[in-house]
Design a protein around this motif. Structure first.
Motif, PDB file in Angstrom:
ATOM      1  N   THR A  40     -12.021  61.073  40.586  1.00 43.47           N
ATOM      2  CA  THR A  40     -12.509  62.191  39.528  1.00 43.47           C
ATOM      3  C   THR A  40     -11.281  62.648  38.591  1.00 43.47           C
ATOM      4  O   THR A  40     -11.475  62.608  37.099  1.00 43.47           O
ATOM      5  CB  THR A  40     -12.974  63.585  40.223  1.00 43.47           C
ATOM      6  OG1 THR A  40     -11.627  64.018  41.077  1.00 43.47           O
ATOM      7  CG2 THR A  40     -14.216  63.132  41.207  1.00 43.47           C
ATOM      8  N   GLU A  41     -10.187  62.727  39.182  1.00 41.95           N
ATOM      9  CA  GLU A  41      -8.927  63.007  38.476  1.00 41.95           C
ATOM     10  C   GLU A  41      -7.863  62.603  39.054  1.00 41.95           C
ATOM     11  O   GLU A  41      -7.845  62.709  40.465  1.00 41.95           O
ATOM     12  CB  GLU A  41      -8.837  64.640  37.877  1.00 41.95           C
ATOM     13  CG  GLU A  41      -8.641  65.483  39.011  1.00 41.95           C
ATOM     14  CD  GLU A  41      -8.801  66.838  38.554  1.00 41.95           C
ATOM     15  OE1 GLU A  41      -8.282  67.776  39.130  1.00 41.95           O
ATOM     16  OE2 GLU A  41      -8.955  67.222  37.404  1.00 41.95           O
ATOM     17  N   ASP A 557      -0.188  65.064  32.032  1.00 44.46           N
ATOM     18  CA  ASP A 557      -1.558  64.709  32.201  1.00 44.46           C
ATOM     19  C   ASP A 557      -2.484  64.635  30.979  1.00 44.46           C
ATOM     20  O   ASP A 557      -2.293  65.609  30.154  1.00 44.46           O
ATOM     21  CB  ASP A 557      -2.124  65.587  33.371  1.00 44.46           C
ATOM     22  CG  ASP A 557      -1.516  65.421  34.515  1.00 44.46           C
ATOM     23  OD1 ASP A 557      -1.004  64.493  34.987  1.00 44.46           O
ATOM     24  OD2 ASP A 557      -1.553  66.249  35.406  1.00 44.46           O
ATOM     25  N   ARG A 562      -7.479  62.641  33.671  1.00 37.20           N
ATOM     26  CA  ARG A 562      -7.850  61.148  34.017  1.00 37.20           C
ATOM     27  C   ARG A 562      -6.737  60.098  33.645  1.00 37.20           C
ATOM     28  O   ARG A 562      -6.688  58.897  33.989  1.00 37.20           O
ATOM     29  CB  ARG A 562      -9.058  60.847  33.441  1.00 37.20           C
ATOM     30  CG  ARG A 562     -10.296  61.666  33.685  1.00 37.20           C
ATOM     31  CD  ARG A 562     -11.452  61.147  33.148  1.00 37.20           C
ATOM     32  NE  ARG A 562     -11.946  59.943  33.504  1.00 37.20           N
ATOM     33  CZ  ARG A 562     -12.646  59.705  34.536  1.00 37.20           C
ATOM     34  NH1 ARG A 562     -13.123  60.592  35.218  1.00 37.20           N
ATOM     35  NH2 ARG A 562     -13.104  58.494  34.649  1.00 37.20           N
ATOM     36  N   ILE A 614      -7.493  56.750  35.215  1.00 40.11           N
ATOM     37  CA  ILE A 614      -8.714  56.574  35.998  1.00 40.11           C
ATOM     38  C   ILE A 614      -9.667  56.103  35.123  1.00 40.11           C
ATOM     39  O   ILE A 614     -10.295  56.653  34.086  1.00 40.11           O
ATOM     40  CB  ILE A 614      -9.360  58.029  36.699  1.00 40.11           C
ATOM     41  CG1 ILE A 614      -8.175  58.542  37.695  1.00 40.11           C
ATOM     42  CG2 ILE A 614     -10.568  57.808  37.176  1.00 40.11           C
ATOM     43  CD1 ILE A 614      -8.616  59.857  38.341  1.00 40.11           C
ATOM     44  N   ARG A 617     -15.448  56.242  37.641  1.00 38.96           N
ATOM     45  CA  ARG A 617     -15.740  56.786  38.935  1.00 38.96           C
ATOM     46  C   ARG A 617     -14.958  55.870  40.174  1.00 38.96           C
ATOM     47  O   ARG A 617     -14.588  56.266  41.171  1.00 38.96           O
ATOM     48  CB  ARG A 617     -16.739  57.141  39.331  1.00 38.96           C
ATOM     49  CG  ARG A 617     -17.318  57.639  40.657  1.00 38.96           C
ATOM     50  CD  ARG A 617     -18.956  57.812  41.011  1.00 38.96           C
ATOM     51  NE  ARG A 617     -19.242  57.852  42.284  1.00 38.96           N
ATOM     52  CZ  ARG A 617     -18.900  59.015  42.952  1.00 38.96           C
ATOM     53  NH1 ARG A 617     -18.319  59.910  42.714  1.00 38.96           N
ATOM     54  NH2 ARG A 617     -19.559  58.858  44.242  1.00 38.96           N
ATOM     55  N   SER A 620      -9.381  52.887  39.133  1.00 40.33           N
ATOM     56  CA  SER A 620      -8.134  53.224  38.750  1.00 40.33           C
ATOM     57  C   SER A 620      -7.114  52.179  38.607  1.00 40.33           C
ATOM     58  O   SER A 620      -7.388  51.147  39.364  1.00 40.33           O
ATOM     59  CB  SER A 620      -7.713  54.487  39.650  1.00 40.33           C
ATOM     60  OG  SER A 620      -7.191  53.763  40.760  1.00 40.33           O
TER      61      SER A 620
END
Length: 768
Positions: A40-41, A557, A562, A614, A617, A620
């Motif tokens: 998600t993050e 970030d 992400r 990312i 879903r 990554s």
């Protein structure tokens, strides 16, 4: 080598273009949020780089942090795996050993593991400083995380962290019953068993244990004795007791012991031995060494950690530790042949060390002021002995008066010890000037007192000396009377003030910019191999090293968490660099002369980028890149012929310091059979590396790339994890060390030590 460097650079640029096409940028830590549910993050990473818990983004230091889960998904077997995904880091098994660590960060470290020498990169296990590199190739089990701190850490970590520090952090037991057991099988007959358990005995009392048993056949064979080479036989264990009588008090008593009985690693001959028709063995892990194969390294320790939260603003902490180790075995057969042309024999215990340390800390935490102040004490001793054996017929009979008709072998005994007592006062405080601007200032004063005892002598007509067994005299008295080369006891004191200051600006809630200055200090000492007849100054020892480092960086970030990127530019002024040189003796009797010089000064600058993205879903990506430009401004060497120092800076290069290094990896996860499967392919590269300051084409390592792949499946309840791990998939041959004695009197003893070949491993773990 220049062609290889250009090829690597083109590959890097091409890889960057592909990366840009994917819409992602280079990265630092593995995103683990949603390990089972999906990404998600990027997860917020908490580290203790400044001796207190902080978000990685808030620390004005270049830090790479690896969680236990991230390392497990990568299939990392021991801490040398960190080299593949950390910018400007060298962590490798030292030449001629199985468990001694060679560590360099940004061009600064220490390759020579001889007792009495200090590492340039500090290793900490649960905040306990491990003073010696022997037994420091730590297997990864039962950990919480590992942190790599780049740049001098002279304020909070002190002595011998002028390159940086590696922090190995184990898990706390907690107050719930838990445990896991893991079995592994792999190529080369590998089978491992790892287990841990935490048991609460009562409210606030828990005990725990962890055991790891590693077994693997050799990558090669000693074609003379039939024994395996580069095998693994290691048993390691930890016991701990944790007490939390109240929310404000935590006490941990921990003990550990590791026994490594892997065979001696003699290395591989890189050129043909001129005194016979024996060809160079084709297998890069094979040898014909006749010295023997038995080897044992034992390290153990005991620590007591206590924390008392006096108030919300003040916590007191004490760390008391004792460590002990010894190494015993046959030594290193430098010539790699059955004959003793150039053998370093160490039958029995060749190395011993012990250390006691005590540290007190006061941690301060208020709305605008955070920091730590403390004192540190270390009492340590390291000692050892070995024989350098030059085989029969190599010593001219004219050396002996009167010259006998018996075989004229020569053995050179090297022995000694170093006692160190170190005391330091330190502090580091961070102050919030405003909501966006923070300043951090710290300093440390260190005083090291060292006593060195060195004895070195030639024994003519013998295989071995009276101190190292077996002792086989070939000549009767009085012809076997030793020629004493070095016999002294001396004492020196080294002290230094090492400040650090940094300024951090929060450009936004998600982005920090910082600028920092720090000084590092590595104390001087005495050369245990020093030959006072060839280099009389050896009795005076060598001076300390000083590093002044300047750094600017960004941590941020982006894209709603992400995409995370950390980047830094650094410049280092390096003074008094300690360099070990070993050369053939130019006057009879033949031998090897060693000396440690403070060669002068150098400058190092470079850049680092790490990031995590990312992409979806289920996907990554991670990227790291390091660039180091290191050059000697002055390099003074002692000329054995003229007895003077000569500047040869234009003929020297930094060792164990590739100009470029980097990595790229993906983490693809998806639902499978009710659980979660993770596929982690990775590629790492390093450009050309010199193994010594003198370029040596016969053993220096050209640039190379390594490909790894791990596939793991985690059950829905996370109790089961199955894994398949492949490392060095294309079976790339690369040297991690070597020795170069190309003279005919040493039978052209040019040997190389190689990193692991292609391996595969299957694992099954059950958690309860």
């Amino acid at each position: 080598m220049n062609q290889d460097r250009s090829a690597l650079l083109r590959a890097l640029l091409a890889g960057s273009a592909i990366w840009a096409g994917l819409g992602a940028a280079p990265a630092l830590a593995q995103a683990e949020a949603g390990d089972v549910a999906g990404f998600t993050e990027a997860e917020d990473i908490v580290v203790t780089a400044r001796r207190r818990e902080e978000s990685l983004k808030d620390v004005p230091i270049s830090v790479t942090a690896f969680s236990a889960n991230a390392l497990d998904l990568q299939g990392a077997p021991d801490i040398t795996a960190l080299q593949r995904s950390t910018p400007n880091l060298t962590l490798q098994v030292s030449r001629g050993t199985n468990s001694t660590l060679t560590a360099f960060i940004r061009g600064i470290g220490q390759q020579d593991p001889l007792w009495g020498f200090e590492p340039g990169v500090g290793l900490y296990v649960d905040d306990v400083y491990v003073a010696r590199p022997q037994g420091a190739v730590l297997d990864i089990f039962d950990i919480e995380r590992i942190e790599v701190l780049r740049g001098p850490q002279g304020t909070l970590y002190g002595r011998n962290t002028i390159g940086g520090a590696v922090k190995y952090v184990t898990k706390r037991l907690g107050d719930e019953f838990s445990g896991k057991i893991r079995g592994e099988v792999g190529t080369y007959g590998e089978y491992n068993l790892i287990g841990s358990v935490a048991v609460p005995l009562a409210d606030g009392i828990s005990v725990g244990a962890a055991v790891a048993w590693y077994n693997r056949d050799g990558f090669g064979k000693n074609r003379f004795t039939g024994a395996e080479t580069n095998n693994k036989d290691v048993l390691s264990g930890r016991l701990s007791l944790e007490l939390t009588p109240s929310d404000a008090i935590f006490i941990r008593l921990a003990a550990d012991r590791t026994e490594d009985k892997s065979n001696t690693n003699h290395g591989h001959r890189e050129v043909r031995e001129p005194n016979s028709n024996t060809a160079v063995l084709p297998g890069r892990y094979d040898t014909l060494a006749g010295l023997g194969d038995a080897n044992e390294v034992v390290t153990q320790g005991l620590s007591l950690t206590g924390e008392w939260q006096v108030s919300k603003a003040l916590t007191l902490k004490s760390i008391t530790a004792w460590r002990d180790g010894h190494s015993g075995g046959t030594g290193i057969d430098f010539d790699g042949t059955p004959a003793p042309y150039l053998d370093v024999a160490a039958n029995g215990t060749v190395y011993k060390d012990r250390q006691f340390s005590q540290e007190f800390q006061a941690l301060i935490e208020t709305d605008r002021l955070q920091g730590v102040i403390g004192v540190y004490y270390l009492d340590a001793r390291a000692s050892g002995a070995f024989d350098t054996i030059l085989g029969r017929g190599l010593v001219p009979e004219a050396v002996l008066v009167p010259a006998p008709s018996a075989a004229t072998a020569l053995s050179q005994l090297t022995s000694g010890s170093v006692d160190t007592r170190s005391f330091a006062i330190f502090g580091d405080v961070n102050f919030d000037i405003s909501d966006r601007l923070k300043i951090s200032a710290g300093a440390r004063w260190t005083r090291d007192k060292k006593e060195g005892v060195v004895f070195k002598a030639n024994y003519f007509g013998t295989i071995g000396s009276p101190l190292i067994k077996p002792y086989v005299p070939a000549l009767p008295a009085p012809f076997n009377v030793p020629q004493i080369l070095t016999d002294y006891t001396n004492e020196r004191t080294f002290s230094e003030f090492t400040p650090r200051v940094s300024l951090t600006w929060e450009a936004s809630d998600a982005v920090n910019l910082y600028a920092a200055y720090g000084r590092g200090f590595k104390s001087g000492g005495f050369d245990m191999r020093g030959d006072a007849t060839a280099t009389p100054d050896t009795k005076n020892g060598y001076d300390a090293e000083i590093v002044d480092s300047y750094e600017i960086g960004l941590k941020g970030d982006f894209l709603d968490g992400r995409f995370r990127m950390n980047a830094a530019l650094f410049y280092t002024d390096y003074q008094g660099q300690q360099v070990t040189t070993q050369v053939p003796k130019v006057t009879p009797p033949p031998g090897v002369v060693s000396f440690v010089d403070n060669v002068g000064s150098s400058r190092i600058y470079g850049a680092e980028i790490e990031a995590t993205a990312i992409l979806s879903r289920n996907l990554s990506a991670n990227f790291s890149f390091g660039y180091t430009n290191a050059k000697f401004n002055e390099f003074l060497v002692y000329d054995l012929v003229t007895g003077k120092y000569v500047d040869v800076a234009d003929q020297r290069s930094f060792q164990n310091t590739p100009e470029f290094n980097g990595s790229v990896s993906l983490n693809w996860q998806a639902d499978l059979a009710g659980g979660r499967v993770a596929v982690v392919p990775s590629l790492s590269f390093r450009s050309d590396v010199h193994l010594f300051e003198i370029p040596i084409p016969s053993i220096d390592q050209d640039g190379y790339a390594l490909a790894d792949l791990s596939v793991t499946w985690t059950s829905p309840d996370t109790r089961w994890r199955l894994g398949a791990h492949g490392r060095n998939l294309f079976d790339v041959a690369y040297r991690t060390g070597g020795y170069n004695f190309p003279s005919n009197q040493f039978a052209q003893s040019v040997i190389g030590f190689y990193g692991p070949p292609r391996t595969f491993r299957l694992s099954a773990e059950y958690r309860f």
